[in-house]
Structure formats: C-alpha cells, structure tokens
Design a protein around this motif. Structure first.
Motif, short mmCIF file in Angstrom:
data_model
loop_
_atom_site.label_atom_id
_atom_site.label_comp_id
_atom_site.label_asym_id
_atom_site.label_seq_id
_atom_site.Cartn_x
_atom_site.Cartn_y
_atom_site.Cartn_z
N ARG A 1 -3.69 -4.03 8.34
CA ARG A 1 -2.72 -4.16 9.44
C ARG A 1 -1.33 -4.05 8.85
NH1 ARG A 1 -6.04 -9.17 11.66
NH2 ARG A 1 -6.19 -9.38 9.43
N THR A 2 -0.49 -3.27 9.51
CA THR A 2 0.87 -3.03 9.02
C THR A 2 1.78 -2.70 10.20
OG1 THR A 2 2.17 -1.75 7.43
CG2 THR A 2 0.44 -0.58 8.58
N ALA A 3 3.06 -2.54 9.91
CA ALA A 3 4.00 -2.12 10.95
C ALA A 3 3.73 -0.66 11.29
CB ALA A 3 5.43 -2.30 10.46
N TYR A 4 4.21 -0.21 12.42
CA TYR A 4 4.04 1.17 12.87
C TYR A 4 4.72 2.12 11.88
CZ TYR A 4 4.41 5.35 15.75
OH TYR A 4 4.32 6.62 16.22
N ALA B 1 7.97 5.49 0.00
CA ALA B 1 7.82 4.28 -0.79
C ALA B 1 6.64 3.45 -0.29
CB ALA B 1 9.10 3.46 -0.71
N PRO B 2 6.11 2.55 -1.14
CA PRO B 2 5.04 1.65 -0.69
C PRO B 2 5.52 0.81 0.50
CG PRO B 2 5.23 1.57 -3.07
CD PRO B 2 6.41 2.36 -2.56
N ILE B 3 4.56 0.42 1.36
CA ILE B 3 4.87 -0.37 2.55
C ILE B 3 4.13 -1.69 2.51
CG2 ILE B 3 5.36 1.66 3.97
CD1 ILE B 3 2.55 1.37 5.17
N TRP B 4 4.62 -2.66 3.26
CA TRP B 4 3.98 -3.96 3.34
C TRP B 4 2.82 -3.90 4.32
CZ3 TRP B 4 4.73 -7.60 -0.09
CH2 TRP B 4 5.94 -7.64 -0.78
N ALA B 5 1.71 -4.54 3.96
CA ALA B 5 0.52 -4.55 4.81
C ALA B 5 -0.28 -5.81 4.55
CB ALA B 5 -0.34 -3.33 4.52
N ILE C 1 0.85 -1.18 0.00
CA ILE C 1 0.00 0.00 0.00
C ILE C 1 0.88 1.24 0.00
CG2 ILE C 1 -1.92 -1.15 1.18
CD1 ILE C 1 -1.08 0.34 3.75
N THR C 2 0.34 2.34 -0.48
CA THR C 2 1.07 3.60 -0.49
C THR C 2 0.32 4.60 0.36
OG1 THR C 2 1.87 3.17 -2.73
CG2 THR C 2 2.01 5.44 -1.95
#
Length: 108
Positions: free
Chosen positions: A66-69, A37-41, A12-13
C-alpha cells in the motif's frame, strides 16, 4: 483518505520498461529500469487463504503493498524491494483518496 506517514515505513522502487516504442504505441522488450526515486510504502505478508487465492506462485513470496497514488505505476511495472525484483498484479489506484494497493510476488 491518504495513509498515515508512520504507516508507510518501507522504501520501494518502481521499475518500468525503458525500451523502444513500436508503431502501435506499445513498448517492446523486457529491460526494466528505475522510474524515479524510491517511494514510501507499507509492505506486508499475504496470509492464509487470501494468499493462496491471489498468488500464482508460492504464497510465502507474496506481499500486499500500500502506498500513495503514483501515476507512473501501471500494470506492467515491476517493484524492487530489499534487493529483489517482484512482479505485480494490476494496482488498485484512487487518485482522489491518494491511495494505491497491489499484490507483488517474487519473480521466478
């Protein structure tokens, strides 16, 4: 406890306002641009009664993310996922556990 790497299987961005700050420190305007940059979720459908209670729009267009902080994710952020832009409810963030969760729904 942070989420397992295999659990976070979507990209996701985060989109944030990039406009002029007014004299009170608030940002004005409605132009959103990618904030990094896009992040993992992990993106999953909201189902049943929970979806109808939480979503202000059609429950079929609501997702639990749900993703990392991430410090740059706030109440006014938008999310881009699979080429669509989504509004979010205020995220529940826990820096110590390195976790963040929020509900997103498709922009009308």
């Amino acid at each position: 406890m942070a989420y397992d790497k295999g659990f976070l299987n979507d990209r996701i961005t985060i989109l944030n306002r990039n406009d002029v700050v007014n004299e009170h420190g608030a940002k004005k305007g409605t132009s959103y641009e990618p904030d990094g940059a896009p992040i993992w979720a992990n993106v999953s459908w909201l189902k049943g009664k929970k979806a109808m209670m939480e979503a202000s729009l059609d429950a079929l267009n609501s997702y639990l993310v749900r993703t990392a902080y991430h410090e740059r994710l706030d109440d006014h952020s938008r999310i881009m996922w699979n080429g669509k832009t989504y509004q979010i409810d205020p995220p529940k963030k826990d820096r110590r556990a390195n976790e963040c969760s929020f509900t997103m729904y498709e922009q009308a």
